[in-house]
Design an enzyme around this catalytic site. Structure first.
Site, mmCIF file in Angstrom:
data_model
loop_
_atom_site.group_PDB
_atom_site.id
_atom_site.type_symbol
_atom_site.label_atom_id
_atom_site.label_comp_id
_atom_site.label_asym_id
_atom_site.label_seq_id
_atom_site.Cartn_x
_atom_site.Cartn_y
_atom_site.Cartn_z
ATOM 1 N N SER A 122 -6.660 10.286 0.614
ATOM 2 C CA SER A 122 -7.793 9.744 -0.138
ATOM 3 C C SER A 122 -9.113 10.201 0.441
ATOM 4 C CB SER A 122 -7.770 8.212 -0.079
ATOM 5 O OG SER A 122 -6.564 7.722 -0.569
ATOM 6 N N HIS A 143 -5.026 14.877 -5.014
ATOM 7 C CA HIS A 143 -5.218 13.430 -4.910
ATOM 8 C C HIS A 143 -4.891 12.742 -6.229
ATOM 9 C CE1 HIS A 143 -8.219 9.921 -4.162
ATOM 10 N NE2 HIS A 143 -7.011 9.584 -3.767
ATOM 11 N N GLU A 155 -7.422 14.657 -8.515
ATOM 12 C CA GLU A 155 -8.608 15.265 -7.915
ATOM 13 C C GLU A 155 -8.095 16.424 -7.039
ATOM 14 O OE1 GLU A 155 -10.461 12.251 -5.500
ATOM 15 O OE2 GLU A 155 -12.395 13.227 -5.560
ATOM 16 N N ASN A 194 -13.294 8.386 -3.928
ATOM 17 C CA ASN A 194 -13.476 7.357 -2.902
ATOM 18 C C ASN A 194 -14.867 7.353 -2.290
ATOM 19 O OD1 ASN A 194 -11.036 5.758 -2.810
ATOM 20 N ND2 ASN A 194 -10.052 7.729 -2.470
HETATM 21 P P1 NAD Z 1 2.108 3.125 1.448
HETATM 22 O O1 NAD Z 1 1.771 2.291 2.632
HETATM 23 O O2 NAD Z 1 2.555 2.451 0.191
HETATM 24 O O3 NAD Z 1 3.246 4.209 1.821
HETATM 25 C C1 NAD Z 1 3.185 5.052 2.938
HETATM 26 C C2 NAD Z 1 4.598 5.559 3.211
HETATM 27 O O4 NAD Z 1 4.512 6.580 4.224
HETATM 28 C C3 NAD Z 1 5.554 4.478 3.736
HETATM 29 O O5 NAD Z 1 6.714 4.434 2.923
HETATM 30 C C4 NAD Z 1 5.881 4.968 5.146
HETATM 31 O O6 NAD Z 1 7.218 4.652 5.555
HETATM 32 C C5 NAD Z 1 5.676 6.483 4.998
HETATM 33 N N1 NAD Z 1 5.523 7.177 6.270
HETATM 34 C C6 NAD Z 1 4.821 6.795 7.367
HETATM 35 N N2 NAD Z 1 4.958 7.713 8.349
HETATM 36 C C7 NAD Z 1 5.743 8.719 7.849
HETATM 37 C C8 NAD Z 1 6.243 9.939 8.371
HETATM 38 N N3 NAD Z 1 5.968 10.331 9.613
HETATM 39 N N4 NAD Z 1 7.032 10.705 7.590
HETATM 40 C C9 NAD Z 1 7.330 10.302 6.337
HETATM 41 N N5 NAD Z 1 6.895 9.158 5.783
HETATM 42 C C10 NAD Z 1 6.103 8.369 6.529
HETATM 43 O O7 NAD Z 1 0.823 4.023 1.178
HETATM 44 P P2 NAD Z 1 0.307 4.660 -0.219
HETATM 45 O O8 NAD Z 1 -0.579 3.681 -0.892
HETATM 46 O O9 NAD Z 1 1.471 5.239 -0.964
HETATM 47 O O10 NAD Z 1 -0.646 5.830 0.330
HETATM 48 C C11 NAD Z 1 -0.105 7.069 0.757
HETATM 49 C C12 NAD Z 1 -1.199 8.127 0.760
HETATM 50 O O11 NAD Z 1 -1.749 8.219 -0.563
HETATM 51 C C13 NAD Z 1 -2.378 7.808 1.693
HETATM 52 O O12 NAD Z 1 -2.860 9.016 2.209
HETATM 53 C C14 NAD Z 1 -3.393 7.176 0.745
HETATM 54 O O13 NAD Z 1 -4.716 7.311 1.200
HETATM 55 C C15 NAD Z 1 -3.156 8.008 -0.510
HETATM 56 N N6 NAD Z 1 -3.566 7.368 -1.763
HETATM 57 C C16 NAD Z 1 -3.369 6.034 -1.962
HETATM 58 C C17 NAD Z 1 -3.757 5.452 -3.170
HETATM 59 C C18 NAD Z 1 -3.550 3.997 -3.422
HETATM 60 O O14 NAD Z 1 -4.113 3.469 -4.392
HETATM 61 N N7 NAD Z 1 -2.736 3.288 -2.652
HETATM 62 C C19 NAD Z 1 -4.337 6.248 -4.178
HETATM 63 C C20 NAD Z 1 -4.488 7.614 -3.948
HETATM 64 C C21 NAD Z 1 -4.107 8.170 -2.741
#
Ligand code: NAD
Length: 291
Positions: A122, A143, A155, A194
């Site tokens: 993000s 993104h 994005e 963001n």
């Molecule tokens: P989340 O907490 O739901 O999921 C993260 C996952 O990553 C977990 O399942 C965890 O077990 C896994 N993980 C952690 N360490 C790891 C590793 N070493 N190898 C493999 N997997 C691993 O988080 P999310 O909301 O899905 O966000 C994930 C990414 O997407 C982040 O970079 C976030 O900024 C981005 N993002 C989030 C959103 C949102 O609205 N939540 C929107 C756009 C982008």
């Protein structure tokens, strides 16, 4: 611009974003490998995808046959080596720079040399992640928005080193997944979405923290007063409060302006494990709701 053809996609991290990316890629015919360090996270991800397909079937936008095809195209693994043959890998693990750099180093070792490494970060520097690999021209930001099956935007972010061919391939993949691709030409903290969204969410948290209005009043005021489909505190809960805090830290440190200072109440909620919808409690209580 020349672009590579993409038929297989790897996704690292099977949380809210990773499972959505896997589902949509499989819907558009890609063969998908979904990887996570956590076995239970992978199991939960496959359940989430099934439930999401069921909701689309109920709405009449997906058939039972298509659901079976989608699920058959997704393989899960706890080992990043399973991603070796993927044309593109999208990293969607926790928003933490050290973790992402470690994952990029590992992906660089295991993914075939011509493979592209994209990140769903993000806010974190694409340039920095690219520099951790031996293929910096083949790294880009991709993104997606949450929830991925419903949100139209991707994005696209170029790191300093990203080649035109890599960027064209990432754009073509987003379009193949029926998304609208908007380019952020500079790799600066928070990119477009963001950079604009997080200060608003942070200010909404300050507004609550300073006792100016209740959570419900802030959300209702912003929904009806600025024509947003959901209020900023609901949206923060949906994004994940840990993710919001991590993004604000990247904006604050990366841009050096105090206007991005995370509200202390947000830090407290994350310390309490109140991460929003995904943990059952954030600004709202989700324990008994099926939101
Ligand atoms: P989340 O907490 O739901 O999921 C993260 C996952 O990553 C977990 O399942 C965890 O077990 C896994 N993980 C952690 N360490 C790891 C590793 N070493 N190898 C493999 N997997 C691993 O988080 P999310 O909301 O899905 O966000 C994930 C990414 O997407 C982040 O970079 C976030 O900024 C981005 N993002 C989030 C959103 C949102 O609205 N939540 C929107 C756009 C982008």
């Amino acid at each position: 611009m020349a672009k590579l053809s993409v038929s297989s996609l790897g996704v690292v991290g099977s949380g809210q974003m990773g499972n959505g990316i896997a589902q949509v890629a499989a819907t558009f015919g890609l063969s998908v490998v979904l990887a996570d360090v956590s076995g239970p996270a992978l199991e939960k991800a496959m359940m989430t995808i099934q439930n999401s397909c069921d909701r689309l079937i109920k709405k009449g936008t997906l058939t039972d046959v298509q659901k079976t095809e989608i699920l058959s195209r997704i393989r899960t693994s706890q080992d990043l080596k399973a991603l070796m043959d993927c044309d593109i890998v999208v990293e969607a693990a926790t928003e933490n720079v050290d973790l992402k750099i470690k994952i990029f180093r590992e992906l660089d070792q295991v993914v075939k040399p011509e493979g592209i490494l994209a990140t769903n970060t993000s806010s974190i520097s694409i340039t920095k992640m690219a520099a951790a690999t031996t293929r910096p021209t083949q790294v880009a930001g991709m993104h997606f928005m949450n929830p991925v099956p419903l949100m139209k935007l991707v994005e696209g972010i170029r790191g300093l080193q990203t080649s035109d061919e890599t960027f064209a391939t990432v754009r073509a993949l987003a379009e193949k997944m029926d998304k609208v691709f908007v380019e952020s030409t500079k790799d600066m903290p928070g990119f477009i979405v963001n950079r604009v969204l997080m200060p608003m969410i942070n200010e909404a948290i300050y507004t609550f923290h300073e006792g100016i209005a209740s959570v419900e009043s802030i959300d209702t005021a912003m929904k009806l007063g600025t024509n947003q489909p959901m209020g900023p505190l609901t949206l923060a809960d949906f994004i994940g409060l840990d993710t919001c805090l991590a993004i604000l830290h990247v904006l604050h440190e990366g841009l050096g302006d105090s206007k991005y200072r995370p509200c202390p109440l947000l830090t407290k909620y994350v310390e309490a494990g109140w991460l929003g919808k995904k943990s059952g409690r954030g600004f709202y209580d989700y324990s008994s709701k099926s939101v």
